[in-house]
Design an enzyme around this catalytic site. Structure first.
Site, PDB file in Angstrom:
ATOM      1  N   THR A 181      -8.147  -5.713 -25.762  1.00  0.00           N
ATOM      2  CA  THR A 181      -7.290  -5.726 -24.577  1.00  0.00           C
ATOM      3  C   THR A 181      -6.781  -7.123 -24.254  1.00  0.00           C
ATOM      4  O   THR A 181      -5.760  -7.271 -23.585  1.00  0.00           O
ATOM      5  CB  THR A 181      -8.050  -5.175 -23.345  1.00  0.00           C
ATOM      6  OG1 THR A 181      -9.227  -5.957 -23.150  1.00  0.00           O
ATOM      7  CG2 THR A 181      -8.423  -3.716 -23.538  1.00  0.00           C
ATOM      8  N   HIS A 237     -11.638 -13.471 -29.560  1.00  0.00           N
ATOM      9  CA  HIS A 237     -12.914 -13.670 -28.869  1.00  0.00           C
ATOM     10  C   HIS A 237     -14.034 -12.944 -29.582  1.00  0.00           C
ATOM     11  O   HIS A 237     -13.829 -11.911 -30.214  1.00  0.00           O
ATOM     12  CB  HIS A 237     -12.833 -13.214 -27.402  1.00  0.00           C
ATOM     13  CG  HIS A 237     -12.272 -11.841 -27.208  1.00  0.00           C
ATOM     14  ND1 HIS A 237     -10.918 -11.571 -27.270  1.00  0.00           N
ATOM     15  CD2 HIS A 237     -12.875 -10.656 -26.958  1.00  0.00           C
ATOM     16  CE1 HIS A 237     -10.717 -10.281 -27.065  1.00  0.00           C
ATOM     17  NE2 HIS A 237     -11.902  -9.694 -26.887  1.00  0.00           N
ATOM     18  N   HIS A 249      -6.350 -12.871 -27.224  1.00  0.00           N
ATOM     19  CA  HIS A 249      -6.806 -14.236 -27.520  1.00  0.00           C
ATOM     20  C   HIS A 249      -8.147 -14.021 -28.216  1.00  0.00           C
ATOM     21  O   HIS A 249      -9.066 -13.432 -27.617  1.00  0.00           O
ATOM     22  CB  HIS A 249      -6.951 -15.016 -26.201  1.00  0.00           C
ATOM     23  CG  HIS A 249      -7.350 -16.449 -26.350  1.00  0.00           C
ATOM     24  ND1 HIS A 249      -6.696 -17.487 -25.699  1.00  0.00           N
ATOM     25  CD2 HIS A 249      -8.366 -17.037 -27.028  1.00  0.00           C
ATOM     26  CE1 HIS A 249      -7.287 -18.637 -25.993  1.00  0.00           C
ATOM     27  NE2 HIS A 249      -8.321 -18.379 -26.791  1.00  0.00           N
TER      28      HIS A 249
HETATM   29  P1  5GP Z   1     -11.582  -6.821 -25.699  1.00  0.00           P
HETATM   30  O1  5GP Z   1     -11.509  -5.431 -25.140  1.00  0.00           O
HETATM   31  O2  5GP Z   1     -10.206  -7.459 -25.786  1.00  0.00           O
HETATM   32  O3  5GP Z   1     -12.345  -6.945 -26.982  1.00  0.00           O
HETATM   33  O4  5GP Z   1     -12.439  -7.653 -24.668  1.00  0.00           O
HETATM   34  C1  5GP Z   1     -11.909  -8.315 -23.564  1.00  0.00           C
HETATM   35  C2  5GP Z   1     -13.046  -8.596 -22.628  1.00  0.00           C
HETATM   36  O5  5GP Z   1     -12.603  -9.522 -21.666  1.00  0.00           O
HETATM   37  C3  5GP Z   1     -13.554  -7.355 -21.881  1.00  0.00           C
HETATM   38  O6  5GP Z   1     -14.926  -7.146 -22.168  1.00  0.00           O
HETATM   39  C4  5GP Z   1     -13.313  -7.709 -20.417  1.00  0.00           C
HETATM   40  O7  5GP Z   1     -14.345  -7.275 -19.556  1.00  0.00           O
HETATM   41  C5  5GP Z   1     -13.201  -9.227 -20.449  1.00  0.00           C
HETATM   42  N1  5GP Z   1     -12.363  -9.777 -19.405  1.00  0.00           N
HETATM   43  C6  5GP Z   1     -11.116  -9.347 -19.051  1.00  0.00           C
HETATM   44  N2  5GP Z   1     -10.620 -10.106 -18.057  1.00  0.00           N
HETATM   45  C7  5GP Z   1     -11.580 -11.032 -17.768  1.00  0.00           C
HETATM   46  C8  5GP Z   1     -11.656 -12.090 -16.812  1.00  0.00           C
HETATM   47  O8  5GP Z   1     -10.736 -12.342 -16.019  1.00  0.00           O
HETATM   48  N3  5GP Z   1     -12.800 -12.829 -16.803  1.00  0.00           N
HETATM   49  C9  5GP Z   1     -13.831 -12.584 -17.664  1.00  0.00           C
HETATM   50  N4  5GP Z   1     -14.914 -13.377 -17.553  1.00  0.00           N
HETATM   51  N5  5GP Z   1     -13.793 -11.589 -18.573  1.00  0.00           N
HETATM   52  C10 5GP Z   1     -12.677 -10.820 -18.623  1.00  0.00           C
HETATM   53 ZN    ZN Z   2      -4.854 -17.283 -24.814  1.00  0.00          ZN
END
Ligand code: 5GP
Ligand code: ZN
Length: 112
Positions: A94, A99, A97
Site C-alpha cells: 500500500t 520497506h 516506498h
Molecule cells: P504495505 O502494506 O505497503 O506492505 O505496508 C505499509 C505499512 O505501513 C502498513 O503496515 C501500515 O500500517 C503502515 N503505515 C501506513 N501509514 C503509516 C504511517 O503514517 N505511520 C506508520 N508508522 N506506519 C504507517
Molecule cells: Zn517515499
C-alpha cells in the site's frame, strides 16, 4: 517523493515512533501493528520495489538487513521474527516506498 507517507515521515512532516536511524535507513513502529512487535525498516531513498534495485541500493539494503539482525535482540525479537517485503498490488503493498516489515514478539502463524 511527493505524497509518499514514508518520505513525509523521513522529512519529519508526519510523526513516527523511531527505533533506529542512521544516514541510510530508518526503523520505526508500524502505526497498525499486526504482531506484538511490528516495525518497518526503510531506506531513506525513495523507490518502490526490489525491481528498482541497483548495486548502490542493494548495498544499502544489505546493510539494513545486517542492522536488523544486530538490533533484533534489543527490540523484543530475541526468540525469532519474520521479515516481510510486499512487492506490488497483489501482495498488498500500500505504500510504494520500499520497506521491510519486522514482525515478532510472539509466535507467528505461517500462511500466505
Ligand atoms: P504495505 O502494506 O505497503 O506492505 O505496508 C505499509 C505499512 O505501513 C502498513 O503496515 C501500515 O500500517 C503502515 N503505515 C501506513 N501509514 C503509516 C504511517 O503514517 N505511520 C506508520 N508508522 N506506519 C504507517
Ligand atoms: Zn517515499
Amino acid at each position: 517523493m511527493e505524497n509518499c507517507i514514508f518520505c513525509k515521515i523521513l522529512a519529519g512532516e508526519i510523526p513516527s515512533s523511531k527505533v533506529y536511524e542512521d544516514d541510510e535507513i530508518l526503523i520505526f513502529k508500524d502505526i497498525n501493528p499486526i504482531a506484538r512487535v511490528h516495525l518497518l525498516c526503510i531506506p531513506k531513498e525513495h523507490y518502490a520495489t526490489v525491481a528498482q534495485l541497483d548495486p548502490a541500493r542493494s548495498a544499502v539494503l544489505g546493510r539494513a538487513f545486517e542492522k536488523i539482525g544486530r538490533l533484533a535482540p534489543t527490540l523484543g525479537l530475541a526468540d525469532g521474527y519474520r521479515l516481510v517485503m510486499n512487492q506490488g498490488e497483489s501482495a498488498g503493498q500500500t505504500v510504494h516506498h520500499l520497506h521491510i516489515h519486522i514482525l515478532g514478539g510472539e509466535p507467528l502463524p505461517w500462511g500466505k
